[in-house]
Design a protein around this motif. Structure first.
Motif, PDB file in Angstrom:
ATOM      1  N   TYR A 158     -14.787 -13.723  -2.200  1.00  0.00           N
ATOM      2  CA  TYR A 158     -13.630 -13.424  -3.040  1.00  0.00           C
ATOM      3  C   TYR A 158     -12.948 -14.720  -3.468  1.00  0.00           C
ATOM      4  O   TYR A 158     -12.862 -15.669  -2.690  1.00  0.00           O
ATOM      5  CB  TYR A 158     -12.600 -12.570  -2.287  1.00  0.00           C
ATOM      6  CG  TYR A 158     -13.097 -11.212  -1.863  1.00  0.00           C
ATOM      7  CD1 TYR A 158     -14.145 -10.577  -2.539  1.00  0.00           C
ATOM      8  CD2 TYR A 158     -12.523 -10.548  -0.793  1.00  0.00           C
ATOM      9  CE1 TYR A 158     -14.584  -9.344  -2.139  1.00  0.00           C
ATOM     10  CE2 TYR A 158     -12.973  -9.302  -0.391  1.00  0.00           C
ATOM     11  CZ  TYR A 158     -14.010  -8.704  -1.070  1.00  0.00           C
ATOM     12  OH  TYR A 158     -14.454  -7.469  -0.680  1.00  0.00           O
ATOM     13  N   GLU A 179     -13.076  -6.758  -6.961  1.00  0.00           N
ATOM     14  CA  GLU A 179     -13.859  -7.189  -5.800  1.00  0.00           C
ATOM     15  C   GLU A 179     -13.861  -6.104  -4.725  1.00  0.00           C
ATOM     16  O   GLU A 179     -14.877  -5.870  -4.077  1.00  0.00           O
ATOM     17  CB  GLU A 179     -13.294  -8.506  -5.242  1.00  0.00           C
ATOM     18  CG  GLU A 179     -13.577  -9.703  -6.142  1.00  0.00           C
ATOM     19  CD  GLU A 179     -12.758 -10.945  -5.772  1.00  0.00           C
ATOM     20  OE1 GLU A 179     -13.212 -12.050  -6.064  1.00  0.00           O
ATOM     21  OE2 GLU A 179     -11.659 -10.807  -5.195  1.00  0.00           O
ATOM     22  N   ALA A 180     -12.720  -5.444  -4.577  1.00  0.00           N
ATOM     23  CA  ALA A 180     -12.607  -4.439  -3.516  1.00  0.00           C
ATOM     24  C   ALA A 180     -13.434  -3.188  -3.800  1.00  0.00           C
ATOM     25  O   ALA A 180     -13.868  -2.511  -2.873  1.00  0.00           O
ATOM     26  CB  ALA A 180     -11.145  -4.063  -3.286  1.00  0.00           C
ATOM     27  N   GLU A 227     -19.602 -11.263   1.745  1.00  0.00           N
ATOM     28  CA  GLU A 227     -18.913 -10.657   0.610  1.00  0.00           C
ATOM     29  C   GLU A 227     -17.419 -11.005   0.631  1.00  0.00           C
ATOM     30  O   GLU A 227     -16.860 -11.444  -0.376  1.00  0.00           O
ATOM     31  CB  GLU A 227     -19.128  -9.138   0.670  1.00  0.00           C
ATOM     32  CG  GLU A 227     -18.263  -8.322  -0.256  1.00  0.00           C
ATOM     33  CD  GLU A 227     -18.985  -7.899  -1.524  1.00  0.00           C
ATOM     34  OE1 GLU A 227     -20.226  -7.966  -1.548  1.00  0.00           O
ATOM     35  OE2 GLU A 227     -18.296  -7.507  -2.490  1.00  0.00           O
ATOM     36  N   ILE A 228     -16.794 -10.819   1.780  1.00  0.00           N
ATOM     37  CA  ILE A 228     -15.348 -11.059   1.856  1.00  0.00           C
ATOM     38  C   ILE A 228     -15.026 -12.520   1.547  1.00  0.00           C
ATOM     39  O   ILE A 228     -14.054 -12.821   0.852  1.00  0.00           O
ATOM     40  CB  ILE A 228     -14.804 -10.651   3.244  1.00  0.00           C
ATOM     41  CG1 ILE A 228     -14.860  -9.123   3.391  1.00  0.00           C
ATOM     42  CG2 ILE A 228     -13.370 -11.141   3.441  1.00  0.00           C
ATOM     43  CD1 ILE A 228     -14.473  -8.590   4.742  1.00  0.00           C
ATOM     44  N   ALA A 270      -9.284  -9.395  -1.689  1.00  0.00           N
ATOM     45  CA  ALA A 270     -10.056  -8.957  -2.838  1.00  0.00           C
ATOM     46  C   ALA A 270      -9.147  -8.599  -4.009  1.00  0.00           C
ATOM     47  O   ALA A 270      -8.032  -8.119  -3.809  1.00  0.00           O
ATOM     48  CB  ALA A 270     -10.886  -7.736  -2.462  1.00  0.00           C
ATOM     49  N   THR A 271      -9.612  -8.867  -5.233  1.00  0.00           N
ATOM     50  CA  THR A 271      -8.967  -8.265  -6.388  1.00  0.00           C
ATOM     51  C   THR A 271      -9.442  -6.818  -6.415  1.00  0.00           C
ATOM     52  O   THR A 271     -10.356  -6.447  -5.663  1.00  0.00           O
ATOM     53  CB  THR A 271      -9.419  -8.929  -7.698  1.00  0.00           C
ATOM     54  OG1 THR A 271     -10.837  -8.776  -7.783  1.00  0.00           O
ATOM     55  CG2 THR A 271      -9.084 -10.399  -7.721  1.00  0.00           C
ATOM     56  N   LEU A 281     -10.082  -4.253   2.243  1.00  0.00           N
ATOM     57  CA  LEU A 281     -10.641  -5.361   1.454  1.00  0.00           C
ATOM     58  C   LEU A 281      -9.579  -5.998   0.560  1.00  0.00           C
ATOM     59  O   LEU A 281      -9.558  -7.215   0.378  1.00  0.00           O
ATOM     60  CB  LEU A 281     -11.837  -4.883   0.623  1.00  0.00           C
ATOM     61  CG  LEU A 281     -13.046  -4.449   1.454  1.00  0.00           C
ATOM     62  CD1 LEU A 281     -14.178  -3.967   0.554  1.00  0.00           C
ATOM     63  CD2 LEU A 281     -13.541  -5.582   2.341  1.00  0.00           C
ATOM     64  N   LEU A 282      -8.682  -5.174   0.014  1.00  0.00           N
ATOM     65  CA  LEU A 282      -7.570  -5.737  -0.764  1.00  0.00           C
ATOM     66  C   LEU A 282      -6.769  -6.695   0.116  1.00  0.00           C
ATOM     67  O   LEU A 282      -6.420  -7.806  -0.287  1.00  0.00           O
ATOM     68  CB  LEU A 282      -6.636  -4.638  -1.262  1.00  0.00           C
ATOM     69  CG  LEU A 282      -7.018  -3.844  -2.496  1.00  0.00           C
ATOM     70  CD1 LEU A 282      -5.889  -2.882  -2.839  1.00  0.00           C
ATOM     71  CD2 LEU A 282      -7.306  -4.743  -3.692  1.00  0.00           C
ATOM     72  N   PHE A 329       0.832  -1.206   0.000  1.00  0.00           N
ATOM     73  CA  PHE A 329       0.000   0.000   0.000  1.00  0.00           C
ATOM     74  C   PHE A 329       0.866   1.256   0.000  1.00  0.00           C
ATOM     75  O   PHE A 329       0.406   2.340  -0.299  1.00  0.00           O
ATOM     76  CB  PHE A 329      -0.924   0.034   1.222  1.00  0.00           C
ATOM     77  CG  PHE A 329      -1.937  -1.079   1.250  1.00  0.00           C
ATOM     78  CD1 PHE A 329      -2.281  -1.759   0.087  1.00  0.00           C
ATOM     79  CD2 PHE A 329      -2.560  -1.452   2.427  1.00  0.00           C
ATOM     80  CE1 PHE A 329      -3.215  -2.783   0.102  1.00  0.00           C
ATOM     81  CE2 PHE A 329      -3.499  -2.471   2.450  1.00  0.00           C
ATOM     82  CZ  PHE A 329      -3.821  -3.141   1.291  1.00  0.00           C
ATOM     83  N   ARG A 379      -0.707 -10.834  -0.585  1.00  0.00           N
ATOM     84  CA  ARG A 379      -1.851 -10.450   0.252  1.00  0.00           C
ATOM     85  C   ARG A 379      -2.675 -11.670   0.658  1.00  0.00           C
ATOM     86  O   ARG A 379      -3.285 -11.684   1.737  1.00  0.00           O
ATOM     87  CB  ARG A 379      -2.737  -9.440  -0.483  1.00  0.00           C
ATOM     88  CG  ARG A 379      -2.108  -8.064  -0.545  1.00  0.00           C
ATOM     89  CD  ARG A 379      -2.969  -7.089  -1.335  1.00  0.00           C
ATOM     90  NE  ARG A 379      -2.225  -5.881  -1.653  1.00  0.00           N
ATOM     91  CZ  ARG A 379      -2.430  -5.152  -2.743  1.00  0.00           C
ATOM     92  NH1 ARG A 379      -3.347  -5.505  -3.615  1.00  0.00           N
ATOM     93  NH2 ARG A 379      -1.709  -4.067  -2.958  1.00  0.00           N
ATOM     94  N   VAL A 426      -9.930 -15.793  -3.808  1.00  0.00           N
ATOM     95  CA  VAL A 426      -8.886 -16.421  -2.985  1.00  0.00           C
ATOM     96  C   VAL A 426      -9.423 -16.966  -1.661  1.00  0.00           C
ATOM     97  O   VAL A 426      -8.753 -17.763  -1.008  1.00  0.00           O
ATOM     98  CB  VAL A 426      -7.716 -15.460  -2.665  1.00  0.00           C
ATOM     99  CG1 VAL A 426      -6.967 -15.097  -3.901  1.00  0.00           C
ATOM    100  CG2 VAL A 426      -8.197 -14.249  -1.918  1.00  0.00           C
ATOM    101  N   ASN A 427     -10.617 -16.534  -1.268  1.00  0.00           N
ATOM    102  CA  ASN A 427     -11.139 -16.990   0.023  1.00  0.00           C
ATOM    103  C   ASN A 427     -12.137 -18.134  -0.116  1.00  0.00           C
ATOM    104  O   ASN A 427     -12.730 -18.571   0.864  1.00  0.00           O
ATOM    105  CB  ASN A 427     -11.822 -15.832   0.753  1.00  0.00           C
ATOM    106  CG  ASN A 427     -10.846 -14.733   1.090  1.00  0.00           C
ATOM    107  OD1 ASN A 427      -9.637 -14.971   1.122  1.00  0.00           O
ATOM    108  ND2 ASN A 427     -11.342 -13.537   1.335  1.00  0.00           N
ATOM    109  N   ARG A 436      -0.993 -10.102  -5.316  1.00  0.00           N
ATOM    110  CA  ARG A 436      -2.164 -10.952  -5.067  1.00  0.00           C
ATOM    111  C   ARG A 436      -1.766 -12.138  -4.215  1.00  0.00           C
ATOM    112  O   ARG A 436      -2.449 -12.497  -3.273  1.00  0.00           O
ATOM    113  CB  ARG A 436      -2.767 -11.434  -6.389  1.00  0.00           C
ATOM    114  CG  ARG A 436      -3.428 -10.326  -7.137  1.00  0.00           C
ATOM    115  CD  ARG A 436      -4.847 -10.645  -7.512  1.00  0.00           C
ATOM    116  NE  ARG A 436      -5.712 -10.943  -6.399  1.00  0.00           N
ATOM    117  CZ  ARG A 436      -6.729 -11.789  -6.464  1.00  0.00           C
ATOM    118  NH1 ARG A 436      -6.993 -12.410  -7.569  1.00  0.00           N
ATOM    119  NH2 ARG A 436      -7.494 -11.990  -5.417  1.00  0.00           N
ATOM    120  N   ARG A 461     -16.293  -3.221  -5.288  1.00  0.00           N
ATOM    121  CA  ARG A 461     -17.705  -3.571  -5.446  1.00  0.00           C
ATOM    122  C   ARG A 461     -18.642  -2.731  -4.571  1.00  0.00           C
ATOM    123  O   ARG A 461     -19.679  -2.270  -5.074  1.00  0.00           O
ATOM    124  CB  ARG A 461     -17.910  -5.061  -5.204  1.00  0.00           C
ATOM    125  CG  ARG A 461     -18.967  -5.639  -6.085  1.00  0.00           C
ATOM    126  CD  ARG A 461     -18.802  -7.095  -6.426  1.00  0.00           C
ATOM    127  NE  ARG A 461     -18.263  -7.888  -5.323  1.00  0.00           N
ATOM    128  CZ  ARG A 461     -17.995  -9.194  -5.430  1.00  0.00           C
ATOM    129  NH1 ARG A 461     -18.229  -9.831  -6.548  1.00  0.00           N
ATOM    130  NH2 ARG A 461     -17.501  -9.856  -4.423  1.00  0.00           N
TER     131      ARG A 461
END
Lengths: 206, 262
Positions: A101, B172-173, A97-98, B168-169, B163-164, A50, A74, A103-104, A71, B175
């Motif tokens: 994703y 997705e983040a 929602e989370i 999240a991509t 969210l990232l 970030f 993270r 990857v989850n 990706r 959204r």
């Protein structure tokens, strides 16, 4: 696992890091307790991509922190930001929602498991129906913990993760973290974190 | 049934109403007489031109000319949208153009071929007014949605990063912001459909009734027009925002701030 190699970082006109080096092996647990404004939060953000370093490099599992690898990197990290910045919305929907994703998807998330974790962090399941903007700081922090417990990622980056909790809860999470196999970088002013096997780093500024 | 003509003297009487308006504005020191007069003059010149060349375009009624005219309308809409959006959207003008043009073109031809069932789907005197109706609305919707999206992305950056970090991509983040932006942009459209006819008669209907149409036919057109406006706006809106997500962030997934400052 995580390696800072000659990392320099300047924010505004303040030199936060100058040729900073640190090597964190798998399973190591580190707590940063340097004074406010010394760049502790930035260290976590550097690992998450970030914030970009002005010099040097950061390696995560031998992969360099750079856009192509973010990706993957993270997806290995459970991160609690200082304010646990959940999006606005019902708690149950935010969690749904989370965990939707890509990857989850392999987390085997279900409401039953969430409720289990909520009880573990001493939250009532009624919180699921509340809006994330209507809950207290302490509840928010415990929800954040519930999230990273469910995500169960190998590395934890924790930014003041117990600042809004009472002593009992604080001790609960510290004990949990200390006993876990996670690789942990924690930023905290709470002296309770400064127990073995946590390694305390109290200054890293130039 | 024919529309009653407005004669030159009639037009003059109409314009005469500007005079007491100017007087009142001056008397109350409202201070917009200059703008008022410039606006009236611009309206006269612009619509004068439109009346003049639409007459020829309708007479000519050539597929390519009609389509070119629609493209030109979209181009103007895209530019004026970008200028009024208070975002620095120069880089977004091509996607804005595309996201307005594609749904408009599709709906327009669908309207002509399947709804009105014209023999010539490119018939100028249907194609051009209908495209104009849709574009006006698409423009408003897209600008509101874009503004909402970028202001949320800026204000709630911490949430986006959180969210990232949660896996999240970028898509997705964002959204939550996308949903909010689309909802905000589309809300007036839904509200209009629900209240149409209660407060005022909508434009298309008024126009047709004045033009001598049967009210039932006018209502049929109005309903179809509201539906195609909604459809086009929604698809254009979503396209526009997808482009914004694509272009509004750098390779570090961070918000491209130079798009925002003006």
């Amino acid at each position: 696992m995580i390696r800072f190699k000659n990392v320099s970082l300047k924010l505004g006109n303040k030199q936060l890091l100058d040729q900073f080096n640190l090597n964190i092996s798998k399973g190591d647990k580190v707590v940063f307790s340097a004074p406010s404004g010394s760049g502790k939060t930035s260290l976590l953000k550097l690992v998450l991509g970030f914030v970009e370093a002005d010099g040097g490099k950061i390696l995560f599992n031998k992969r360099e922190v750079m856009p192509e690898n973010m990706r993957f990197i993270r997806s290995q990290i459970g991160y609690l930001s200082q304010d646990i910045d959940f999006p606005n919305g019902r708690v149950s929907e935010v969690f749904q929602e989370i965990f939707s994703y890509t990857v989850n998807k392999n987390c085997h998330y279900s409401t039953v498991r969430l409720v289990e974790k909520l009880h573990e962090v001493q939250l009532n399941e009624e919180i699921l129906r509340k809006n994330t903007s209507d809950i207290s700081g302490g509840e928010r922090q415990r929800l954040g913990w519930a999230l990273i417990l469910l995500l169960d990622r190998p590395v934890w980056l924790l930014d003041e993760p117990t600042s809004a909790l009472d002593d009992k809860m604080k001790q609960f999470f510290i004990d949990y973290t200390v006993r876990s196999h996670k690789t942990v970088i924690c930023v905290s002013h709470d002296t309770e974190w400064q127990v073995p096997p946590m390694k305390v780093i109290s200054r890293f500024c130039p | 049934m024919n529309t009653a003509d407005i004669s030159i003297s009639g037009l003059a009487f109409g314009l005469l109403l500007i005079a007491p308006s100017v007087l009142l504005v001056w008397q109350l020191r409202l201070g917009f007489n200059r703008q008022l007069i410039i606006s009236v003059l611009r309206m006269l010149v612009q619509l004068g031109f439109v009346g003049f060349y639409l007459k020829y375009i309708f007479l000519l009624d050539h597929v390519l000319v009609n389509l070119a005219y629609v493209c030109l309308m979209v181009l103007f809409a895209a530019f004026s949208g970008i200028r009024n959006s208070s975002l620095r959207l120069k880089k977004l003008w091509l996607p804005t153009f595309a996201s307005m043009l594609l749904p408009t073109l599709f709906t327009m031809l669908y309207f002509n071929a399947a709804i009105v069932q014209l023999d010539n789907v490119f018939q100028a005197d249907v194609l051009i007014p209908v495209a104009g109706l849709m574009l006006g609305n698409v423009l408003k919707t897209n600008i509101v949605a874009l503004k909402t999206f970028f202001s949320l992305a800026r204000k709630e950056e911490k949430t986006y990063l959180f969210l990232l970090a949660a896996g999240a991509t970028r898509k997705e983040a964002v959204r939550p912001f996308l949903k909010e932006a689309i909802r905000t942009g589309m809300a007036p459209n839904i509200a209009t459909m629900a209240t149409v006819g209660l407060v005022s008669l909508p434009g298309v209907m008024t126009g047709q009734i004045l033009g001598g149409s049967d009210p039932v036919l006018a209502v049929k057109y109005q309903i179809m027009v509201m539906i195609i406006i909604f459809f086009t706006s929604l698809f254009s809106n979503v396209l526009q925002l997808l482009f914004a997500v694509h272009q509004g962030f750098d390779r570090h997934d961070k918000l491209n701030r130079d798009l925002l400052q003006k």
